[in-house]
Design a protein around this motif. Structure first.
Motif, PDB file in Angstrom:
ATOM      1  N   ARG A   9       0.830  -1.205   0.000  1.00 40.74           N
ATOM      2  CA  ARG A   9       0.000   0.000   0.000  1.00 40.74           C
ATOM      3  C   ARG A   9       0.866   1.258   0.000  1.00 40.74           C
ATOM      4  O   ARG A   9       0.528   2.249  -0.618  1.00 40.74           O
ATOM      5  CB  ARG A   9      -0.922   0.024   1.227  1.00 40.74           C
ATOM      6  CG  ARG A   9      -2.004  -1.029   1.239  1.00 40.74           C
ATOM      7  CD  ARG A   9      -2.926  -0.932   0.014  1.00 40.74           C
ATOM      8  NE  ARG A   9      -3.526   0.377  -0.153  1.00 40.74           N
ATOM      9  CZ  ARG A   9      -4.653   0.761   0.435  1.00 40.74           C
ATOM     10  NH1 ARG A   9      -5.293  -0.052   1.237  1.00 40.74           N
ATOM     11  NH2 ARG A   9      -5.149   1.959   0.204  1.00 40.74           N
ATOM     12  N   GLN A  37      -1.603   7.985 -10.837  1.00 39.87           N
ATOM     13  CA  GLN A  37      -2.523   9.080 -10.548  1.00 39.87           C
ATOM     14  C   GLN A  37      -1.767  10.187  -9.854  1.00 39.87           C
ATOM     15  O   GLN A  37      -1.121   9.959  -8.811  1.00 39.87           O
ATOM     16  CB  GLN A  37      -3.678   8.612  -9.663  1.00 39.87           C
ATOM     17  CG  GLN A  37      -4.713   9.696  -9.398  1.00 39.87           C
ATOM     18  CD  GLN A  37      -5.892   9.199  -8.587  1.00 39.87           C
ATOM     19  OE1 GLN A  37      -5.815   8.185  -7.906  1.00 39.87           O
ATOM     20  NE2 GLN A  37      -7.005   9.900  -8.675  1.00 39.87           N
ATOM     21  N   MET A  88       0.800   7.749  -7.036  1.00 31.98           N
ATOM     22  CA  MET A  88      -0.080   6.641  -6.687  1.00 31.98           C
ATOM     23  C   MET A  88      -0.172   5.738  -7.918  1.00 31.98           C
ATOM     24  O   MET A  88      -0.501   6.213  -9.012  1.00 31.98           O
ATOM     25  CB  MET A  88      -1.465   7.175  -6.320  1.00 31.98           C
ATOM     26  CG  MET A  88      -2.510   6.113  -6.099  1.00 31.98           C
ATOM     27  SD  MET A  88      -2.240   5.206  -4.574  1.00 31.98           S
ATOM     28  CE  MET A  88      -3.929   4.859  -4.110  1.00 31.98           C
ATOM     29  N   LEU A  90      -1.872   2.416  -9.720  1.00 25.27           N
ATOM     30  CA  LEU A  90      -3.069   1.584  -9.669  1.00 25.27           C
ATOM     31  C   LEU A  90      -3.008   0.526 -10.760  1.00 25.27           C
ATOM     32  O   LEU A  90      -2.729   0.830 -11.919  1.00 25.27           O
ATOM     33  CB  LEU A  90      -4.317   2.444  -9.861  1.00 25.27           C
ATOM     34  CG  LEU A  90      -4.605   3.401  -8.701  1.00 25.27           C
ATOM     35  CD1 LEU A  90      -5.314   4.635  -9.174  1.00 25.27           C
ATOM     36  CD2 LEU A  90      -5.439   2.692  -7.644  1.00 25.27           C
ATOM     37  N   PHE A 110     -10.124  -2.489 -10.354  1.00 25.15           N
ATOM     38  CA  PHE A 110      -8.888  -1.907  -9.859  1.00 25.15           C
ATOM     39  C   PHE A 110      -8.465  -2.483  -8.508  1.00 25.15           C
ATOM     40  O   PHE A 110      -9.300  -2.849  -7.674  1.00 25.15           O
ATOM     41  CB  PHE A 110      -9.040  -0.386  -9.725  1.00 25.15           C
ATOM     42  CG  PHE A 110      -8.912   0.329 -11.033  1.00 25.15           C
ATOM     43  CD1 PHE A 110      -9.967   0.351 -11.932  1.00 25.15           C
ATOM     44  CD2 PHE A 110      -7.729   0.961 -11.383  1.00 25.15           C
ATOM     45  CE1 PHE A 110      -9.848   0.999 -13.159  1.00 25.15           C
ATOM     46  CE2 PHE A 110      -7.594   1.612 -12.606  1.00 25.15           C
ATOM     47  CZ  PHE A 110      -8.649   1.630 -13.492  1.00 25.15           C
ATOM     48  N   GLY A 111      -7.155  -2.518  -8.313  1.00 23.98           N
ATOM     49  CA  GLY A 111      -6.588  -2.853  -7.023  1.00 23.98           C
ATOM     50  C   GLY A 111      -6.610  -1.651  -6.095  1.00 23.98           C
ATOM     51  O   GLY A 111      -7.023  -0.562  -6.483  1.00 23.98           O
ATOM     52  N   PRO A 112      -6.129  -1.824  -4.855  1.00 29.62           N
ATOM     53  CA  PRO A 112      -6.204  -0.757  -3.850  1.00 29.62           C
ATOM     54  C   PRO A 112      -5.190   0.363  -4.052  1.00 29.62           C
ATOM     55  O   PRO A 112      -5.305   1.411  -3.425  1.00 29.62           O
ATOM     56  CB  PRO A 112      -5.946  -1.487  -2.535  1.00 29.62           C
ATOM     57  CG  PRO A 112      -5.132  -2.668  -2.934  1.00 29.62           C
ATOM     58  CD  PRO A 112      -5.621  -3.069  -4.280  1.00 29.62           C
ATOM     59  N   GLY A 113      -4.197   0.160  -4.918  1.00 32.64           N
ATOM     60  CA  GLY A 113      -3.205   1.200  -5.177  1.00 32.64           C
ATOM     61  C   GLY A 113      -1.965   1.076  -4.307  1.00 32.64           C
ATOM     62  O   GLY A 113      -2.008   0.533  -3.193  1.00 32.64           O
ATOM     63  N   ARG A 115       1.047   3.710  -2.943  1.00 33.43           N
ATOM     64  CA  ARG A 115       1.591   5.072  -2.876  1.00 33.43           C
ATOM     65  C   ARG A 115       3.112   4.970  -2.786  1.00 33.43           C
ATOM     66  O   ARG A 115       3.644   4.541  -1.764  1.00 33.43           O
ATOM     67  CB  ARG A 115       1.037   5.831  -1.681  1.00 33.43           C
ATOM     68  CG  ARG A 115      -0.429   6.151  -1.814  1.00 33.43           C
ATOM     69  CD  ARG A 115      -0.895   7.148  -0.767  1.00 33.43           C
ATOM     70  NE  ARG A 115      -2.329   7.398  -0.875  1.00 33.43           N
ATOM     71  CZ  ARG A 115      -2.869   8.295  -1.678  1.00 33.43           C
ATOM     72  NH1 ARG A 115      -2.096   9.032  -2.447  1.00 33.43           N
ATOM     73  NH2 ARG A 115      -4.175   8.465  -1.717  1.00 33.43           N
TER      74      ARG A 115
ATOM     75  N   PHE B  35     -16.725   5.430 -11.510  1.00 25.41           N
ATOM     76  CA  PHE B  35     -16.032   4.962 -10.323  1.00 25.41           C
ATOM     77  C   PHE B  35     -16.222   5.964  -9.187  1.00 25.41           C
ATOM     78  O   PHE B  35     -16.360   7.175  -9.419  1.00 25.41           O
ATOM     79  CB  PHE B  35     -14.520   4.842 -10.557  1.00 25.41           C
ATOM     80  CG  PHE B  35     -14.105   3.845 -11.589  1.00 25.41           C
ATOM     81  CD1 PHE B  35     -13.930   4.235 -12.910  1.00 25.41           C
ATOM     82  CD2 PHE B  35     -13.858   2.526 -11.249  1.00 25.41           C
ATOM     83  CE1 PHE B  35     -13.525   3.325 -13.871  1.00 25.41           C
ATOM     84  CE2 PHE B  35     -13.446   1.614 -12.207  1.00 25.41           C
ATOM     85  CZ  PHE B  35     -13.285   2.014 -13.511  1.00 25.41           C
ATOM     86  N   GLN B  37     -13.877   7.044  -5.943  1.00 20.75           N
ATOM     87  CA  GLN B  37     -12.594   6.837  -5.276  1.00 20.75           C
ATOM     88  C   GLN B  37     -12.741   7.198  -3.807  1.00 20.75           C
ATOM     89  O   GLN B  37     -13.084   8.341  -3.475  1.00 20.75           O
ATOM     90  CB  GLN B  37     -11.484   7.668  -5.915  1.00 20.75           C
ATOM     91  CG  GLN B  37     -10.102   7.308  -5.376  1.00 20.75           C
ATOM     92  CD  GLN B  37      -8.984   7.868  -6.228  1.00 20.75           C
ATOM     93  OE1 GLN B  37      -9.020   8.995  -6.692  1.00 20.75           O
ATOM     94  NE2 GLN B  37      -7.942   7.045  -6.439  1.00 20.75           N
ATOM     95  N   GLY B  41      -7.973   5.882  -1.624  1.00 20.71           N
ATOM     96  CA  GLY B  41      -7.485   5.807  -2.994  1.00 20.71           C
ATOM     97  C   GLY B  41      -8.047   4.675  -3.826  1.00 20.71           C
ATOM     98  O   GLY B  41      -7.773   4.588  -5.020  1.00 20.71           O
ATOM     99  N   GLN B  42      -8.814   3.808  -3.233  1.00 22.97           N
ATOM    100  CA  GLN B  42      -9.379   2.676  -3.968  1.00 22.97           C
ATOM    101  C   GLN B  42     -10.448   3.144  -4.947  1.00 22.97           C
ATOM    102  O   GLN B  42     -11.328   3.934  -4.567  1.00 22.97           O
ATOM    103  CB  GLN B  42      -9.995   1.668  -2.994  1.00 22.97           C
ATOM    104  CG  GLN B  42     -10.798   0.563  -3.653  1.00 22.97           C
ATOM    105  CD  GLN B  42      -9.981  -0.678  -3.951  1.00 22.97           C
ATOM    106  OE1 GLN B  42      -9.327  -1.213  -3.073  1.00 22.97           O
ATOM    107  NE2 GLN B  42     -10.025  -1.148  -5.188  1.00 22.97           N
ATOM    108  N   LEU B  43     -10.369   2.677  -6.188  1.00 21.83           N
ATOM    109  CA  LEU B  43     -11.397   2.966  -7.188  1.00 21.83           C
ATOM    110  C   LEU B  43     -12.444   1.869  -7.133  1.00 21.83           C
ATOM    111  O   LEU B  43     -12.156   0.703  -7.398  1.00 21.83           O
ATOM    112  CB  LEU B  43     -10.782   3.017  -8.583  1.00 21.83           C
ATOM    113  CG  LEU B  43     -10.069   4.293  -8.974  1.00 21.83           C
ATOM    114  CD1 LEU B  43      -9.340   4.118 -10.291  1.00 21.83           C
ATOM    115  CD2 LEU B  43     -11.029   5.462  -9.068  1.00 21.83           C
ATOM    116  N   ASN B  45     -15.882   0.278  -8.515  1.00 24.16           N
ATOM    117  CA  ASN B  45     -16.775   0.249  -9.671  1.00 24.16           C
ATOM    118  C   ASN B  45     -18.206   0.593  -9.280  1.00 24.16           C
ATOM    119  O   ASN B  45     -18.763  -0.010  -8.369  1.00 24.16           O
ATOM    120  CB  ASN B  45     -16.787  -1.152 -10.284  1.00 24.16           C
ATOM    121  CG  ASN B  45     -15.649  -1.384 -11.239  1.00 24.16           C
ATOM    122  OD1 ASN B  45     -15.467  -0.652 -12.188  1.00 24.16           O
ATOM    123  ND2 ASN B  45     -14.854  -2.402 -10.966  1.00 24.16           N
TER     124      ASN B  45
END
Lengths: 119, 113
Positions: A9, A37, A88, A90, A110-113, A115, B35, B37, B41-43, B45
């Motif tokens: 993370r 991002q 960030m 993703l 998408f995954g959690p990202g 940083r 989306f 967010q 930071g999680q996108l 759906n």
């Protein structure tokens, strides 16, 4: 449910280090993507892959490379990290249009990202 | 490449209010997603909606592909609806889901108690 996981993370690295960001999906999706991002610039595509060992450049591939040795795993590599790669990151996956559910073909998950800070 | 514009950029509402977020795109698309967010930071759906109308609880979305816009409706807003809402598209000529999404800049929604 679709699950996309990313290895970290939060990550802090030094300028010049080699950095690996890992992404794993559990839905047997053919397509995988890496985005970054940034404030004011939004989300931008770095690289994507439509099959094992296949890769395509996105909008901002400079300074990055990728690896896809297995269908479920897509790695983003920063060969020599620089401060302007602080961001960030993703990861996403999607089914191939022809083989997926017609109602959801192409849907990206998408995954959690991660940083990443480069000092 | 394709352009995606979202409006308004910022929106502040009281809990219980309704809102409409708009997404305009400059070319034909075969994928359009909304989306949310979250603060981490999680996108998340919300909808896959290249055309037509869908509803999911208090949220609904409509895409008019021929006029190149999509709308996201949030009814009876709650504080947990706060965050940034993104519209993202894949242009028609890309051949399908193998190409990446082009994102709008987002709408920053704040729901006050």
């Amino acid at each position: 449910d679709v699950k996309v996981t990313q290895s970290s993370r939060y990550l802090v690295k030094r300028t010049g280090e080699k950095v690996f960001l890992e992404c794993v999906q559990d839905m047997d999706h053919e397509n995988m993507f890496w985005y970054r991002q940034d404030p004011g610039l939004g989300l931008r595509l770095i690289y994507f892959s439509y099959d094992v060992k296949m890769k395509e450049k996105g909008d901002i591939p400079e300074g990055y490379s990728v690896s896809r040795e297995k269908k479920e795993r897509f790695s983003l590599i920063l060969e020599s990290a620089s401060t302007n790669q602080t961001s960030m990151y993703l990861c996403a996956s999607s089914p191939r249009v022809a083989g997926g559910d017609p109602n959801h073909s192409g849907t990206q998950y998408f995954g959690p990202g991660t940083r990443l800070t480069v000092l | 490449g394709i352009q995606v514009e979202q409006s308004p950029p910022d929106l502040i509402l009281q809990e219980g209010a309704n809102s409409t977020l708009r997404c305009n795109f400059s070319d034909s698309v075969n994928n359009l997603q909304w989306f949310h967010q979250n603060p981490w930071g999680q996108l998340i759906n919300l909808f896959y909606i290249p055309s037509g109308t869908k509803q999911n609880g208090r949220l609904s979305a409509t895409t008019v592909a021929t006029e190149r816009y999509s709308l996201l409706y949030i009814s009876s807003s709650q504080t947990t609806d706060s965050g940034v809402y993104f519209c993202a598209v894949t242009p028609m000529y890309s051949g399908g889901g193998a190409d990446g999404l082009t994102f709008g800049k987002g709408t920053h929604l704040i729901i006050q108690p």
